[in-house]
Design a protein around this motif. Structure first.
Motif, PDB file in Angstrom:
ATOM      1  N   VAL A  89       3.514   4.168  -6.385  1.00  0.00           N
ATOM      2  CA  VAL A  89       3.283   5.341  -5.545  1.00  0.00           C
ATOM      3  C   VAL A  89       1.834   5.360  -5.055  1.00  0.00           C
ATOM      4  CG1 VAL A  89       3.220   7.864  -5.535  1.00  0.00           C
ATOM      5  CG2 VAL A  89       5.124   6.669  -6.636  1.00  0.00           C
ATOM      6  N   LEU A  90       0.906   4.988  -5.931  1.00  0.00           N
ATOM      7  CA  LEU A  90      -0.511   5.002  -5.542  1.00  0.00           C
ATOM      8  C   LEU A  90      -0.805   3.914  -4.505  1.00  0.00           C
ATOM      9  CD1 LEU A  90      -2.143   5.644  -9.033  1.00  0.00           C
ATOM     10  CD2 LEU A  90      -1.644   7.298  -7.204  1.00  0.00           C
ATOM     11  N   GLY A  91      -0.223   2.744  -4.666  1.00  0.00           N
ATOM     12  CA  GLY A  91      -0.417   1.684  -3.672  1.00  0.00           C
ATOM     13  C   GLY A  91       0.127   2.093  -2.317  1.00  0.00           C
ATOM     14  N   ASP A  92       1.278   2.753  -2.352  1.00  0.00           N
ATOM     15  CA  ASP A  92       1.867   3.239  -1.108  1.00  0.00           C
ATOM     16  C   ASP A  92       1.010   4.336  -0.487  1.00  0.00           C
ATOM     17  OD1 ASP A  92       4.018   2.214   0.203  1.00  0.00           O
ATOM     18  OD2 ASP A  92       5.474   3.627  -0.594  1.00  0.00           O
ATOM     19  N   LEU A  93       0.413   5.147  -1.334  1.00  0.00           N
ATOM     20  CA  LEU A  93      -0.458   6.210  -0.834  1.00  0.00           C
ATOM     21  C   LEU A  93      -1.671   5.619  -0.118  1.00  0.00           C
ATOM     22  CD1 LEU A  93      -1.460   9.125  -0.632  1.00  0.00           C
ATOM     23  CD2 LEU A  93      -2.151   9.004  -3.043  1.00  0.00           C
ATOM     24  N   VAL A  94      -2.256   4.584  -0.694  1.00  0.00           N
ATOM     25  CA  VAL A  94      -3.379   3.927  -0.015  1.00  0.00           C
ATOM     26  C   VAL A  94      -2.909   3.366   1.332  1.00  0.00           C
ATOM     27  CG1 VAL A  94      -4.986   1.988  -0.108  1.00  0.00           C
ATOM     28  CG2 VAL A  94      -4.611   3.386  -2.141  1.00  0.00           C
ATOM     29  N   SER A  95      -1.725   2.771   1.333  1.00  0.00           N
ATOM     30  CA  SER A  95      -1.186   2.221   2.577  1.00  0.00           C
ATOM     31  C   SER A  95      -1.032   3.309   3.636  1.00  0.00           C
ATOM     32  CB  SER A  95       0.170   1.559   2.296  1.00  0.00           C
ATOM     33  OG  SER A  95       0.790   1.158   3.479  1.00  0.00           O
ATOM     34  N   SER A  96      -0.489   4.460   3.228  1.00  0.00           N
ATOM     35  CA  SER A  96      -0.330   5.567   4.175  1.00  0.00           C
ATOM     36  C   SER A  96      -1.683   6.038   4.697  1.00  0.00           C
ATOM     37  CB  SER A  96       0.370   6.750   3.504  1.00  0.00           C
ATOM     38  OG  SER A  96       1.683   6.442   3.161  1.00  0.00           O
ATOM     39  N   ARG A 351       4.718  -3.273  11.242  1.00  0.00           N
ATOM     40  CA  ARG A 351       4.787  -3.472   9.797  1.00  0.00           C
ATOM     41  C   ARG A 351       3.816  -2.538   9.084  1.00  0.00           C
ATOM     42  NH1 ARG A 351       4.049  -7.812   6.951  1.00  0.00           N
ATOM     43  NH2 ARG A 351       6.246  -7.988   6.456  1.00  0.00           N
ATOM     44  N   ARG A 352       4.268  -1.998   7.962  1.00  0.00           N
ATOM     45  CA  ARG A 352       3.380  -1.250   7.070  1.00  0.00           C
ATOM     46  C   ARG A 352       2.655  -2.212   6.125  1.00  0.00           C
ATOM     47  NH1 ARG A 352       7.107   1.291   3.907  1.00  0.00           N
ATOM     48  NH2 ARG A 352       8.697   0.216   5.122  1.00  0.00           N
ATOM     49  N   PHE A 353       1.701  -1.683   5.405  1.00  0.00           N
ATOM     50  CA  PHE A 353       0.903  -2.463   4.455  1.00  0.00           C
ATOM     51  C   PHE A 353       1.567  -2.329   3.076  1.00  0.00           C
ATOM     52  CE2 PHE A 353      -3.897  -3.355   3.425  1.00  0.00           C
ATOM     53  CZ  PHE A 353      -3.520  -4.477   2.698  1.00  0.00           C
ATOM     54  N   ARG A 354       2.733  -2.965   2.932  1.00  0.00           N
ATOM     55  CA  ARG A 354       3.507  -2.822   1.707  1.00  0.00           C
ATOM     56  C   ARG A 354       3.001  -3.685   0.565  1.00  0.00           C
ATOM     57  NH1 ARG A 354       9.286  -3.021   4.724  1.00  0.00           N
ATOM     58  NH2 ARG A 354       8.139  -4.739   5.662  1.00  0.00           N
ATOM     59  N   ALA A 355       2.189  -4.691   0.900  1.00  0.00           N
ATOM     60  CA  ALA A 355       1.679  -5.545  -0.174  1.00  0.00           C
ATOM     61  C   ALA A 355       0.828  -4.748  -1.157  1.00  0.00           C
ATOM     62  CB  ALA A 355       0.865  -6.696   0.406  1.00  0.00           C
TER      63      ALA A 355
ATOM     64  N   GLY B  86      -3.228  13.808   7.924  1.00  0.00           N
ATOM     65  CA  GLY B  86      -3.161  14.267   6.538  1.00  0.00           C
ATOM     66  C   GLY B  86      -1.761  14.712   6.124  1.00  0.00           C
ATOM     67  N   PRO B  87      -1.150  15.623   6.892  1.00  0.00           N
ATOM     68  CA  PRO B  87       0.181  16.083   6.456  1.00  0.00           C
ATOM     69  C   PRO B  87       1.214  14.963   6.427  1.00  0.00           C
ATOM     70  CG  PRO B  87      -0.468  17.093   8.557  1.00  0.00           C
ATOM     71  CD  PRO B  87      -1.667  16.405   8.016  1.00  0.00           C
ATOM     72  N   SER B  88       1.088  13.993   7.318  1.00  0.00           N
ATOM     73  CA  SER B  88       2.035  12.870   7.284  1.00  0.00           C
ATOM     74  C   SER B  88       1.867  12.073   5.997  1.00  0.00           C
ATOM     75  CB  SER B  88       1.813  11.957   8.485  1.00  0.00           C
ATOM     76  OG  SER B  88       2.643  10.827   8.406  1.00  0.00           O
ATOM     77  N   VAL B  89       0.618  11.807   5.624  1.00  0.00           N
ATOM     78  CA  VAL B  89       0.361  11.062   4.388  1.00  0.00           C
ATOM     79  C   VAL B  89       0.918  11.833   3.184  1.00  0.00           C
ATOM     80  CG1 VAL B  89      -1.453  10.183   2.861  1.00  0.00           C
ATOM     81  CG2 VAL B  89      -1.643   9.877   5.344  1.00  0.00           C
ATOM     82  N   LEU B  90       0.768  13.142   3.202  1.00  0.00           N
ATOM     83  CA  LEU B  90       1.258  13.946   2.072  1.00  0.00           C
ATOM     84  C   LEU B  90       2.785  13.957   2.017  1.00  0.00           C
ATOM     85  CD1 LEU B  90      -1.264  16.921   2.234  1.00  0.00           C
ATOM     86  CD2 LEU B  90      -1.321  14.883   0.764  1.00  0.00           C
ATOM     87  N   THR B 303       2.345  11.113  13.055  1.00  0.00           N
ATOM     88  CA  THR B 303       3.218  10.767  11.943  1.00  0.00           C
ATOM     89  C   THR B 303       3.035   9.285  11.636  1.00  0.00           C
ATOM     90  OG1 THR B 303       4.758  12.397  12.814  1.00  0.00           O
ATOM     91  CG2 THR B 303       5.593  10.886  11.130  1.00  0.00           C
ATOM     92  N   GLY B 304       2.759   8.960  10.390  1.00  0.00           N
ATOM     93  CA  GLY B 304       2.433   7.580  10.051  1.00  0.00           C
ATOM     94  C   GLY B 304       3.597   6.621  10.278  1.00  0.00           C
ATOM     95  N   PHE B 305       3.243   5.393  10.641  1.00  0.00           N
ATOM     96  CA  PHE B 305       4.225   4.332  10.770  1.00  0.00           C
ATOM     97  C   PHE B 305       4.898   4.132   9.419  1.00  0.00           C
ATOM     98  CE2 PHE B 305       5.768   0.003  10.779  1.00  0.00           C
ATOM     99  CZ  PHE B 305       6.255  -0.151  12.049  1.00  0.00           C
ATOM    100  N   ASP B 306       6.271   3.959   9.271  1.00  0.00           N
ATOM    101  CA  ASP B 306       7.149   3.864  10.405  1.00  0.00           C
ATOM    102  C   ASP B 306       7.974   5.121  10.590  1.00  0.00           C
ATOM    103  OD1 ASP B 306       8.530   3.611   8.052  1.00  0.00           O
ATOM    104  OD2 ASP B 306       9.590   1.804   8.569  1.00  0.00           O
ATOM    105  N   CYS B 307       8.148   5.509  11.846  1.00  0.00           N
ATOM    106  CA  CYS B 307       8.989   6.660  12.162  1.00  0.00           C
ATOM    107  C   CYS B 307       9.364   6.628  13.629  1.00  0.00           C
ATOM    108  CB  CYS B 307       8.294   7.963  11.804  1.00  0.00           C
ATOM    109  SG  CYS B 307       9.358   9.401  12.021  1.00  0.00           S
ATOM    110  N   ASP B 308      10.478   5.982  13.918  1.00  0.00           N
ATOM    111  CA  ASP B 308      11.041   6.015  15.261  1.00  0.00           C
ATOM    112  C   ASP B 308      12.202   6.999  15.251  1.00  0.00           C
ATOM    113  OD1 ASP B 308      11.795   4.629  18.028  1.00  0.00           O
ATOM    114  OD2 ASP B 308      13.635   4.711  16.848  1.00  0.00           O
TER     115      ASP B 308
END
Lengths: 498, 498
Positions: A89-96, A351-355, B86-90, B303-308
């Motif tokens: 979850v934390l890695g994904d949070l950094v990615s977001s 692509r997201r930063f899923r790594a 911010g709200p998208s990340v949350l 809204t953060g990627f990905d969201c189509d």
């Protein structure tokens, strides 16, 4: 929302999640509300003016969480698990927060390079053949799911089988895909998407005991198709089928693929993770024959959905199949040939930063931590299977080499008009209806069978024992209550209006 | 990681992101390190024993962020933006923490229902035709990207054009797709994936001034294909092309599609978001003809990627094209027919709970907040275009109805052997090489053209003015330095080894 507002609201959301996890075991695993309940609780449109995060969190508690199936619940034993963990979850949070879109190396060099390195780490962790490592012609990439991995493999296989013609003219011959009758539905879906049609998939029969593909049946199907002028294109072998975690015999299947020049894709979506433990690597014997391979860290390796790890032995062939280069994506790094552009390894462009989530998980747990997690799942499944074996009313329906147990109640006495299928469907519906556990079902040799898949890091021996006690007590009730003499008993899970 | 460890580490990660955002404008927008820099800084494998989160955060600062392209930077003007907030990340953080996999309604009722409601909210917000709302036969779904939306639209179009035969036998005729010469590369990729081949895509010529599709050219291409026994299957019209944000004339195109019974998909990936402002809804005129439509909240709607966001007018047709039902997914809710199973609306099986980030964004900003964001982008683009227009050395290359400005330096004097393309490529390479901004390029009527796309919520008039000042000063240097008389000047962006 500025950085300081984010900081305050972010702490509140982290606390919300920590509280959710801490209280998860006390919630019903599934909702019992009928369809439309959540919809009815939401307004018809967005507010004209903005609202604070607190208001959204309050509605999360009021409307959303009561209407969920809680996949991280220690009593969730359905499907295959899709388990996450704190570091994921934390890695994904950094990615977001970074919001990087890594379609090209140039649009996020670290996004691309960390992904290549993480896939190499995983290849080493699982002991995969050298051909999949990026040091040679191979390499790995994160796909959203094994479904997409199978689709991508099918596309490169078409590219190869057509001698490159497919890129220009499309599907102009009767290309055929092969998988066992136990292969995942995504193989049929991939074939449909790729334009082979459902008729393009040849279901190969399995050994009745192991439920693994019969290589001689595969060879016969390939020969028949060749004789009919069709084009054998791809074989999808499975390590750990969805129904029962059967393992197809890769050495024999691989030799046949090599003999006929057919692409071999190995789908180890669930069970591949087991190979982090050396004693479970037998399931990958023969993997050196594979042109592509995937497993899902998001199933059994503590990494949140979505994260499918997909490798090919020849990345140039993959890129050749999928690349399209418009002017607006041209850049010096790509033209230098020195970089990987992962957009050419997948269906979408972005692509997201899923790594990052893999990096956080692999570092937080370390190799030994991941092995402990896998071993715990295998041991808990064995513990549950032991309960089944010790009760004459029940039977195991298939081997349980990993952390899935398939079992069922034996049919009732001869005066009971209910079939074995009906009794087992009723058993599933009743135990799930308690909200204390969630199991799903399959059919093994045509017979309705219950599945209990262990995966949540919160699941312990106590939860498995409680699931067994609940099943056993429900079986008592089912088998001792007066069997119905007319009408049909319930044969499905709890209806959604219940 | 238990709940309390997550709480502590989670606060640290939130703080890390807040600090990153607060200091973003002080970083170079792009990295100048050569390929392999990040790889070389990472160990060859995961640790044997776990490490604390602090160690990972330290390496994030040391290795990862210096090697990124910072898409949220106020000086990022490349491609189309992919902006988060911010709200998208949350919202995404809550999604990660819940770890729900919403492939079926039954596997996450709130995940499915919130998504349907959010897509209805968006349809209302953009003033989309009633046919896309879920109250009727239509409905919306979140895809990962417009690429996937185009692919899905192509698949349903094949299902329709074949009378359902495609599902069984695949691509057995010469199905054709149509888009303008300015259509996105994902249309070619979708056709390739679907088995039509690159030859299956007919590029339709555009009006030289507006760069929008010429309807009469579309009609001529359809007639020619019909005469040749081919099967016109789908037209992809674009609202806001990637190259220049040209808007195809939907009323005329839609009438042609209706006349010939061809699926009309409208790709408004970037520009669709503009329709939150009533004064910009003109670009959607004629959308009532569309069978499907998409735009990307992840591009220009915070809204953060990905969201189509993807809608169809007839969801049953979509499900008919894509559904595959294995035993292990059967459940009472699906069989009741009362629920939506979004797995049948997309390529993969699994799904994240992406509706949460839309919910957080729509509620935090409210309708007026989102309108203010769009209007700010349009105004900043107009401000930049004003700078271009006021400088005789430059010219605008296309209209700028939204927040993208296409411009270039006019060619140098007659003694300069450098072509206009070379000078503009050098200009782009030099301004990007400063690390203060990041722009990308395209070709308009064959000529190398710079693109400046505004989107980051951190971008203000000051940043746009600074970008202009940098471009202007760089042009001064380029145009006044002695022009090369031999050899070739650099024609690409900064090389990755630079």
């Amino acid at each position: 929302m500025d950085a300081e507002e984010f900081r305050r609201a972010g702490h509140a959301v982290v606390d919300w999640i920590a509280d959710y996890w801490a209280t998860l075991g006390q919630r019903p695993v599934t909702s019992s509300d009928p369809p439309g309940t959540i919809t009815a609780a939401l307004p018809a449109g967005p507010p004209v003016h903005g609202e604070p995060v607190d208001a959204v969190l309050a509605d999360l508690d009021r409307v959303i969480t009561p209407g969920l199936t809680h996949w991280q619940h220690p009593g969730f034993f359905g499907y295959f698990p899709a388990n996450t963990s704190g570091p994921s979850v934390l890695g994904d949070l950094v990615s977001s927060g970074l919001g990087v879109q890594g379609m090209l190396w140039a649009t996020g060099p670290a996004c691309t390079e960390l992904e290549t390195v993480m896939l190499d780490w995983l290849a080493g962790l699982l002991g995969l053949p050298e051909r999949f490592h990026s040091a040679g012609r191979g390499g790995g990439v994160i796909q959203d799911s094994a479904s997409s991995a199978t689709l991508v493999a099918t596309l490169v296989a078409l590219h190869r089988a057509s001698g490159g013609r497919w890129r220009d003219v499309g599907v102009d011959r009767r290309y055929r895909a092969y998988t066992s009758t136990q292969g995942h539905s995504s193989i049929e879906k991939a074939a449909r998407i790729a334009g082979l049609g459902d008729d393009g998939v040849r279901p190969i029969e399995v050994d009745p005991d192991t439920l693994a593909m019969r290589p001689e049946a595969l060879r016969a199907a390939i020969r028949a198709d060749l004789a009919a002028g069709e084009v054998p294109t791809i074989v999808v072998a499975t390590v750990g089928t969805t129904s029962t975690t059967a393992v197809d015999p890769l050495p024999a299947i691989g030799a046949i693929c090599a003999e006929y020049g057919i692409w071999l894709h190995v789908d180890a979506a669930y069970a591949g993770a087991a190979a982090v433990c050396p004693e479970l690597r037998w399931a990958h014997d023969g993997l050196e024959y594979a042109d592509s391979y995937c497993f899902d860290p998001h199933k059994w390796l503590l990494t949140g959905f979505d994260c499918d790890a997909f490798w090919v032995a020849d990345s140039a062939e993959l890129v050749g199949a999928l690349t399209v280069m418009p002017e607006f994506l041209r850049n010096a790094a790509t033209e230098s040939g020195a970089v990987v552009d992962y957009r050419d390894w997948q269906v979408p462009l972005g692509r997201r930063f899923r790594a990052l989530k893999l990096w956080f998980v692999l570092r937080w747990y370390g190799v030994e931590g991941l092995r402990a997690h896998i071993r715990s799942g295998v041991a808990l499944a064995a513990r549950f299977a032991g309960h089944v074996l010790a009760d004459d009313r029940f039977e195991l329906a298939a081997p349980h080499p990993f952390s899935l147990v398939c079992f069922r109640l034996r049919p009732g006495d001869e005066n009971d008009v209910r079939s074995g299928d009906e009794i087992n469907a009723a058993l599933l519906a009743r135990v799930n209806g308690t909200g204390r556990v969630h199991l799903t079902h399959t059919r093994v040799a045509g017979r309705y069978t219950l599945r209990l898949a262990v995966g949540s890091p919160q699941t312990t021996g106590r939860h498995v024992d409680e699931a067994w006690d609940l099943l056993s007590a429900t079986a008592d009730a089912l088998l001792t209550e007066p069997p119905p003499t007319t009408g049909r008993p319930p044969t499905t899970e709890r209806p959604p209006t219940g």
